[in-house]
Design a protein around this motif. Structure first.
Motif, PDB file in Angstrom:
ATOM      1  N   TYR A 195      11.302  12.882  -8.504  1.00 15.90           N
ATOM      2  CA  TYR A 195      12.185  11.759  -8.169  1.00 15.90           C
ATOM      3  C   TYR A 195      12.007  11.342  -6.717  1.00 15.90           C
ATOM      4  CZ  TYR A 195      16.402   8.982  -7.563  1.00 15.90           C
ATOM      5  OH  TYR A 195      17.282   7.967  -7.283  1.00 15.90           O
ATOM      6  N   LYS A 196      11.827  12.324  -5.844  1.00 14.80           N
ATOM      7  CA  LYS A 196      11.655  12.034  -4.415  1.00 14.80           C
ATOM      8  C   LYS A 196      10.203  11.784  -4.038  1.00 14.80           C
ATOM      9  CE  LYS A 196      15.663  14.720  -2.841  1.00 14.80           C
ATOM     10  NZ  LYS A 196      16.119  15.853  -1.986  1.00 14.80           N
ATOM     11  N   LYS A 197       9.280  11.914  -5.013  1.00 10.86           N
ATOM     12  CA  LYS A 197       7.843  11.707  -4.761  1.00 10.86           C
ATOM     13  C   LYS A 197       7.381  12.625  -3.633  1.00 10.86           C
ATOM     14  CE  LYS A 197       8.313   6.881  -6.177  1.00 10.86           C
ATOM     15  NZ  LYS A 197       8.263   5.478  -5.739  1.00 10.86           N
ATOM     16  N   THR A 198       7.824  13.845  -3.678  1.00  8.30           N
ATOM     17  CA  THR A 198       7.587  14.791  -2.597  1.00  8.30           C
ATOM     18  C   THR A 198       6.998  16.089  -3.133  1.00  8.30           C
ATOM     19  OG1 THR A 198       9.410  13.861  -1.301  1.00  8.30           O
ATOM     20  CG2 THR A 198       8.693  16.074  -0.720  1.00  8.30           C
TER      21      THR A 198
ATOM     22  N   LEU B  23      -2.179   8.596  -6.661  1.00  3.28           N
ATOM     23  CA  LEU B  23      -1.054   7.656  -6.701  1.00  3.28           C
ATOM     24  C   LEU B  23      -1.447   6.378  -7.418  1.00  3.28           C
ATOM     25  CD1 LEU B  23       0.097   7.868  -2.945  1.00  3.28           C
ATOM     26  CD2 LEU B  23       0.875   9.275  -4.868  1.00  3.28           C
ATOM     27  N   ARG B  24      -0.522   5.888  -8.217  1.00  2.00           N
ATOM     28  CA  ARG B  24      -0.665   4.552  -8.783  1.00  2.00           C
ATOM     29  C   ARG B  24       0.103   3.615  -7.856  1.00  2.00           C
ATOM     30  NH1 ARG B  24      -1.971   3.304 -14.031  1.00  2.00           N
ATOM     31  NH2 ARG B  24      -1.333   5.387 -14.742  1.00  2.00           N
ATOM     32  N   VAL B  25      -0.611   2.686  -7.247  1.00  2.00           N
ATOM     33  CA  VAL B  25      -0.042   1.893  -6.158  1.00  2.00           C
ATOM     34  C   VAL B  25      -0.104   0.407  -6.472  1.00  2.00           C
ATOM     35  CG1 VAL B  25      -0.344   1.290  -3.703  1.00  2.00           C
ATOM     36  CG2 VAL B  25      -0.649   3.656  -4.461  1.00  2.00           C
ATOM     37  N   GLY B  26       0.941  -0.275  -6.121  1.00  3.52           N
ATOM     38  CA  GLY B  26       0.939  -1.735  -6.162  1.00  3.52           C
ATOM     39  C   GLY B  26       1.464  -2.331  -7.444  1.00  3.52           C
ATOM     40  N   ALA B  27       1.078  -1.784  -8.583  1.00  7.51           N
ATOM     41  CA  ALA B  27       1.512  -2.302  -9.888  1.00  7.51           C
ATOM     42  C   ALA B  27       1.292  -1.221 -10.931  1.00  7.51           C
ATOM     43  CB  ALA B  27       0.745  -3.560 -10.262  1.00  7.51           C
ATOM     44  N   TRP B  28       2.071  -1.281 -12.029  1.00  9.02           N
ATOM     45  CA  TRP B  28       2.007  -0.217 -13.036  1.00  9.02           C
ATOM     46  C   TRP B  28       0.659  -0.168 -13.731  1.00  9.02           C
ATOM     47  CZ3 TRP B  28       0.858  -1.584 -17.982  1.00  9.02           C
ATOM     48  CH2 TRP B  28       1.047  -2.930 -18.322  1.00  9.02           C
ATOM     49  N   TYR B  29      -0.052  -1.309 -13.724  1.00  2.00           N
ATOM     50  CA  TYR B  29      -1.306  -1.369 -14.468  1.00  2.00           C
ATOM     51  C   TYR B  29      -2.518  -0.988 -13.612  1.00  2.00           C
ATOM     52  CZ  TYR B  29      -0.845  -5.930 -12.220  1.00  2.00           C
ATOM     53  OH  TYR B  29      -0.622  -6.928 -11.309  1.00  2.00           O
TER      54      TYR B  29
ATOM     55  N   GLN C 134       0.832  -1.179   0.000  1.00  2.00           N
ATOM     56  CA  GLN C 134       0.000   0.000   0.000  1.00  2.00           C
ATOM     57  C   GLN C 134       0.871   1.233   0.000  1.00  2.00           C
ATOM     58  OE1 GLN C 134      -3.236   0.180  -0.536  1.00  2.00           O
ATOM     59  NE2 GLN C 134      -3.186  -2.036  -0.792  1.00  2.00           N
ATOM     60  N   ALA C 135       0.227   2.397   0.236  1.00  2.00           N
ATOM     61  CA  ALA C 135       0.957   3.649   0.184  1.00  2.00           C
ATOM     62  C   ALA C 135       0.485   4.592   1.273  1.00  2.00           C
ATOM     63  CB  ALA C 135       0.769   4.312  -1.178  1.00  2.00           C
ATOM     64  N   GLN C 136       1.332   5.544   1.559  1.00  7.03           N
ATOM     65  CA  GLN C 136       1.006   6.572   2.547  1.00  7.03           C
ATOM     66  C   GLN C 136       1.575   7.898   2.099  1.00  7.03           C
ATOM     67  OE1 GLN C 136       2.678   4.975   6.316  1.00  7.03           O
ATOM     68  NE2 GLN C 136       0.719   5.527   7.217  1.00  7.03           N
ATOM     69  N   LEU C 137       0.911   8.971   2.537  1.00 11.49           N
ATOM     70  CA  LEU C 137       1.457  10.313   2.397  1.00 11.49           C
ATOM     71  C   LEU C 137       1.871  10.764   3.783  1.00 11.49           C
ATOM     72  CD1 LEU C 137      -1.177  11.903  -0.020  1.00 11.49           C
ATOM     73  CD2 LEU C 137       1.114  11.090  -0.592  1.00 11.49           C
ATOM     74  N   VAL C 138       3.147  11.112   3.923  1.00 14.94           N
ATOM     75  CA  VAL C 138       3.687  11.487   5.227  1.00 14.94           C
ATOM     76  C   VAL C 138       4.092  12.949   5.195  1.00 14.94           C
ATOM     77  CG1 VAL C 138       5.427  11.004   6.966  1.00 14.94           C
ATOM     78  CG2 VAL C 138       4.503   9.134   5.581  1.00 14.94           C
TER      79      VAL C 138
ATOM     80  N   VAL D 286       5.764  13.361   1.531  1.00 12.78           N
ATOM     81  CA  VAL D 286       6.386  12.349   0.686  1.00 12.78           C
ATOM     82  C   VAL D 286       5.455  11.154   0.571  1.00 12.78           C
ATOM     83  CG1 VAL D 286       7.632  11.396   2.665  1.00 12.78           C
ATOM     84  CG2 VAL D 286       8.441  10.912   0.355  1.00 12.78           C
ATOM     85  N   ALA D 287       5.379  10.629  -0.630  1.00 14.96           N
ATOM     86  CA  ALA D 287       4.608   9.413  -0.889  1.00 14.96           C
ATOM     87  C   ALA D 287       5.506   8.213  -0.652  1.00 14.96           C
ATOM     88  CB  ALA D 287       4.077   9.413  -2.316  1.00 14.96           C
ATOM     89  N   THR D 288       5.082   7.346   0.253  1.00 13.18           N
ATOM     90  CA  THR D 288       5.878   6.163   0.595  1.00 13.18           C
ATOM     91  C   THR D 288       5.096   4.889   0.293  1.00 13.18           C
ATOM     92  OG1 THR D 288       5.054   6.036   2.865  1.00 13.18           O
ATOM     93  CG2 THR D 288       6.958   7.454   2.481  1.00 13.18           C
ATOM     94  N   GLY D 289       5.835   3.793   0.219  1.00 15.79           N
ATOM     95  CA  GLY D 289       5.201   2.509  -0.040  1.00 15.79           C
ATOM     96  C   GLY D 289       5.397   2.079  -1.474  1.00 15.79           C
ATOM     97  N   SER D 290       4.516   1.222  -1.940  1.00 22.58           N
ATOM     98  CA  SER D 290       4.621   0.640  -3.270  1.00 22.58           C
ATOM     99  C   SER D 290       3.984   1.569  -4.311  1.00 22.58           C
ATOM    100  CB  SER D 290       3.938  -0.730  -3.283  1.00 22.58           C
ATOM    101  OG  SER D 290       4.083  -1.353  -4.536  1.00 22.58           O
ATOM    102  N   VAL D 291       4.665   2.668  -4.576  1.00 24.81           N
ATOM    103  CA  VAL D 291       4.136   3.718  -5.444  1.00 24.81           C
ATOM    104  C   VAL D 291       4.776   3.629  -6.820  1.00 24.81           C
ATOM    105  CG1 VAL D 291       3.876   6.199  -5.767  1.00 24.81           C
ATOM    106  CG2 VAL D 291       3.708   5.224  -3.463  1.00 24.81           C
ATOM    107  N   PHE D 292       3.954   3.425  -7.843  1.00 22.82           N
ATOM    108  CA  PHE D 292       4.446   3.290  -9.207  1.00 22.82           C
ATOM    109  C   PHE D 292       4.276   4.576 -10.015  1.00 22.82           C
ATOM    110  CE2 PHE D 292       5.617  -1.157 -10.034  1.00 22.82           C
ATOM    111  CZ  PHE D 292       5.320  -1.690  -8.797  1.00 22.82           C
ATOM    112  N   GLY D 293       3.481   5.502  -9.489  1.00 23.71           N
ATOM    113  CA  GLY D 293       3.286   6.765 -10.199  1.00 23.71           C
ATOM    114  C   GLY D 293       2.664   7.787  -9.273  1.00 23.71           C
ATOM    115  N   VAL D 294       3.104   9.029  -9.432  1.00 21.49           N
ATOM    116  CA  VAL D 294       2.564  10.128  -8.629  1.00 21.49           C
ATOM    117  C   VAL D 294       2.041  11.183  -9.591  1.00 21.49           C
ATOM    118  CG1 VAL D 294       2.985  11.788  -6.803  1.00 21.49           C
ATOM    119  CG2 VAL D 294       4.258   9.638  -6.833  1.00 21.49           C
TER     120      VAL D 294
END
Length: 122
Positions: free
Chosen positions: A74-77, A99-105, A1-5, A23-31
């Motif tokens: 690059y830093k998802k921030t 956020l695109r999370v978990g997988a690119w699709y 999953q993902a979080q915004l911190v 910052v976006a953390t976790g399994s983030v494939f796109g912001v």
């Protein structure tokens, strides 16, 4: 999953400055679009500023000329530089992002941070 911190809130005197970070953390494939909202006691949550992945910015009239939103892909921030703060800027500030999370699709989903308190004393 993902979080915004979020980080960077605090107490400041009127006329002072603060810089918020998220910052976006976790399994983030796109912001995609990232934004800052705020909510003062008794008020609805309102948009402060947003920025797309391409850098297009939308800002509330109440903060134009004082606040600057920026991002580091690059830093998802995302950042919010707040200058010339006023007591009426006192609120909980929330980060928001698609956020695109978990997988690119996977389809992008909307996420909220936990909020950071900004208090401006007169």
């Amino acid at each position: 999953q993902a979080q915004l911190v979020e980080s960077g809130g605090g107490l400041v005197q009127a006329g002072g400055s603060l810089r918020l970070s998220c910052v976006a953390t976790g399994s983030v494939f796109g912001v995609y679009t990232m934004a800052w909202y705020r909510q003062a006691p008794g008020n609805q949550r309102e948009l402060v500023a947003s920025i797309t992945s391409g850098g297009s910015i939308n800002q509330s009239d109440s903060v134009k000329g004082r606040f600057t939103i920026s991002r580091d892909n690059y830093k998802k921030t995302v950042y919010l530089q707040m200058n010339s703060l006023k007591p009426e800027d006192t609120a909980v500030y929330y980060c928001n992002a698609d956020l695109r999370v978990g997988a690119w699709y996977n389809s992008p989903e909307n996420y909220w941070g936990q909020g950071t308190q900004v208090t401006v004393s007169s």
